[in-house]
Design a protein around this motif. Structure first.
Motif, PDB file in Angstrom:
ATOM      1  N   UNK A 127       1.922   2.136 -16.387  1.00 41.90           N
ATOM      2  CA  UNK A 127       3.223   2.677 -16.769  1.00 41.90           C
ATOM      3  C   UNK A 127       4.221   1.573 -17.074  1.00 41.90           C
ATOM      4  N   UNK A 128       5.162   1.824 -17.981  1.00 37.70           N
ATOM      5  CA  UNK A 128       6.118   0.775 -18.343  1.00 37.70           C
ATOM      6  C   UNK A 128       7.101   0.480 -17.213  1.00 37.70           C
ATOM      7  N   UNK A 129       7.680  -0.717 -17.239  1.00 33.55           N
ATOM      8  CA  UNK A 129       8.859  -0.988 -16.419  1.00 33.55           C
ATOM      9  C   UNK A 129      10.073  -0.841 -17.336  1.00 33.55           C
ATOM     10  N   UNK A 130      11.253  -1.094 -16.808  1.00 34.09           N
ATOM     11  CA  UNK A 130      12.483  -0.965 -17.595  1.00 34.09           C
ATOM     12  C   UNK A 130      13.081  -2.349 -17.839  1.00 34.09           C
ATOM     13  N   UNK A 131      13.709  -2.515 -19.007  1.00 30.70           N
ATOM     14  CA  UNK A 131      14.356  -3.804 -19.319  1.00 30.70           C
ATOM     15  C   UNK A 131      15.705  -3.906 -18.609  1.00 30.70           C
ATOM     16  N   UNK A 175      16.006   5.665 -14.635  1.00 33.53           N
ATOM     17  CA  UNK A 175      15.118   5.251 -13.539  1.00 33.53           C
ATOM     18  C   UNK A 175      14.111   6.338 -13.190  1.00 33.53           C
ATOM     19  N   UNK A 176      14.476   7.583 -13.425  1.00 32.45           N
ATOM     20  CA  UNK A 176      13.511   8.683 -13.233  1.00 32.45           C
ATOM     21  C   UNK A 176      12.272   8.485 -14.105  1.00 32.45           C
ATOM     22  N   UNK A 180      10.329   6.207 -14.359  1.00 31.73           N
ATOM     23  CA  UNK A 180       9.200   5.665 -13.599  1.00 31.73           C
ATOM     24  C   UNK A 180       8.363   6.810 -13.023  1.00 31.73           C
ATOM     25  N   UNK A 181       9.039   7.829 -12.507  1.00 31.79           N
ATOM     26  CA  UNK A 181       8.317   9.000 -11.984  1.00 31.79           C
ATOM     27  C   UNK A 181       7.703   9.809 -13.136  1.00 31.79           C
ATOM     28  N   UNK A 228       4.555   7.837 -14.218  1.00 26.62           N
ATOM     29  CA  UNK A 228       3.561   7.812 -13.147  1.00 26.62           C
ATOM     30  C   UNK A 228       2.966   9.204 -12.943  1.00 26.62           C
ATOM     31  N   UNK A 229       3.804  10.226 -13.010  1.00 23.84           N
ATOM     32  CA  UNK A 229       3.311  11.601 -12.899  1.00 23.84           C
ATOM     33  C   UNK A 229       2.413  11.940 -14.080  1.00 23.84           C
ATOM     34  N   UNK A 239      -0.899  10.565 -13.528  1.00 21.55           N
ATOM     35  CA  UNK A 239      -1.614  11.308 -12.484  1.00 21.55           C
ATOM     36  C   UNK A 239      -2.127  12.647 -13.003  1.00 21.55           C
ATOM     37  N   UNK A 240      -1.332  13.323 -13.827  1.00 23.42           N
ATOM     38  CA  UNK A 240      -1.702  14.657 -14.306  1.00 23.42           C
ATOM     39  C   UNK A 240      -2.519  14.603 -15.593  1.00 23.42           C
TER      40      UNK A 240
END
Lengths: 228, 228
Positions: free
Chosen positions: A115-119, A204-205, A207-208, A211-212, A215-216
């Motif tokens: 998953x990406x990070x944020x700049x 920032x959400x 990231x979820x 990641x979700x 997972x799905x």
């Protein structure tokens, strides 16, 4: 309404398609019209080249960012987050002054894969950076918490789920909220997070979100705030 | 099951109360037992002093972190994020080796007021820091996306909403999932985000948690992932 959408990717196309279908006069802005039209390969997400997409959207004009800035009463930033500040600068602070700037971008850093990070995160956000870059524009962060298919068609995911708005100008949020309703967002699904600092929360959400999704195995979902 | 809860605040008390009611043998760990018992003022959140709370929980022993580490087959980190690494160190890597370490903490920086920022985010997380600090422990991040009342009583918020688990050890996640079920979390509400890196996602979500709370004027809500 005259609307300018900045960005020719998946999000820009989806929003343009939806808003023009609703009867708005929409142009799409890009950095270099000739270069955008010259592409013949699908992008990294598998979207068809823009020229091919445009054949099914003949009423939508592709124009340089500055011309888009002149056209739009509402300007939608649908560029990739890494290009957003340059796109806003090219659109022109004078063209954006007083206007509603709906920012849908995520400041993704994809250099290390998924998953990406944020700049930018935590103590600042892309939404706040954009508001500082064009202080006379009225920036509203919204729609940046879901797949483009859900942005423009909330019914893509059944049941009650949310879209957030954040911005310092109450009237600008009313304009965006009205557009969200036209798109199909129920009034009680639109959650006002207050000032533009709320952009941190929705960016920032992501990231979820990613990641979700991993997972799905799908992006066909949305977030809901379930109240007591 | 012998469970140790690290932290005497709101989250530690709520989890201890719930797990001991369910029949588990729970101790609470603290840095300095005498100091914790000597407090006579409510904490910054208005919670009663620990000694007063303990009067209604006579079966729960308050012990130093290291003793808690010896006691627990499962150890729950319910300390404030800023104190978590020190608490884990005091609990002792040897005491934690091989054990399930359920990390519920948020790395909040409250120095600039509300909403808080995070002391670590984006490219790292408290969950990952803890896993690196005690590599022989099996860290599972969970429950850190909601108010303590919801953590220990999912029915506090009606309808379907989610709790996330993230951790590198599949068996440790099974143990935590089993405890979540005992607490009352329906099986399909427990969303496995994969490895401990997923702690970034749920910790960064806290920005939306606190911003939404400020917007709604309550923490009586939880997040749901609504699927197509």
């Amino acid at each position: 309404m005259k609307i300018a959408v900045l960005g020719t990717g998946m999000v820009g196309r989806a929003i343009t398609d939806r808003l023009s279908t609703l009867g708005h006069d929409v142009v799409i802005g890009t950095r270099d019209v000739e270069q955008t039209l010259a592409r013949t390969e699908p992008d990294w997400l598998g979207n068809v080249p823009f020229a091919q997409w445009q054949q099914s959207h003949p009423a939508v004009r592709l124009v340089p960012f500055a011309d888009a800035g002149v056209h739009g009463q509402v300007v939608v930033n649908a560029t990739q987050g890494a290009s957003s500040l340059a796109a806003i600068e090219a659109t022109g602070a004078a063209n954006l002054a007083g206007k509603v700037l709906l920012d849908t971008a995520l400041p993704l850093d994809l250099s290390q894969g998924m998953p990406p990070t944020l700049t930018v995160a935590n103590t600042d956000s892309l939404g706040e950076q954009i508001q500082r870059a064009v202080p006379e524009a009225r920036v509203v962060k919204s729609l940046n918490t879901m797949l483009a298919d859900v942005m423009v068609n909330p019914g893509h995911v059944p049941g009650r789920h949310n879209v957030f708005v954040a911005g310092d100008d109450a009237d600008a949020k009313k304009t965006v909220t009205s557009l969200l309703r036209e798109i199909g967002w129920p009034d009680d699904a639109i959650l006002d997070l207050g000032g533009i600092r709320g952009a941190r929360a929705t960016e920032m959400y992501s990231s979820l979100l990613f990641t979700t999704s991993a997972a799905l195995g799908t992006f066909d979902f949305n977030v809901a705030i379930v109240r007591k």
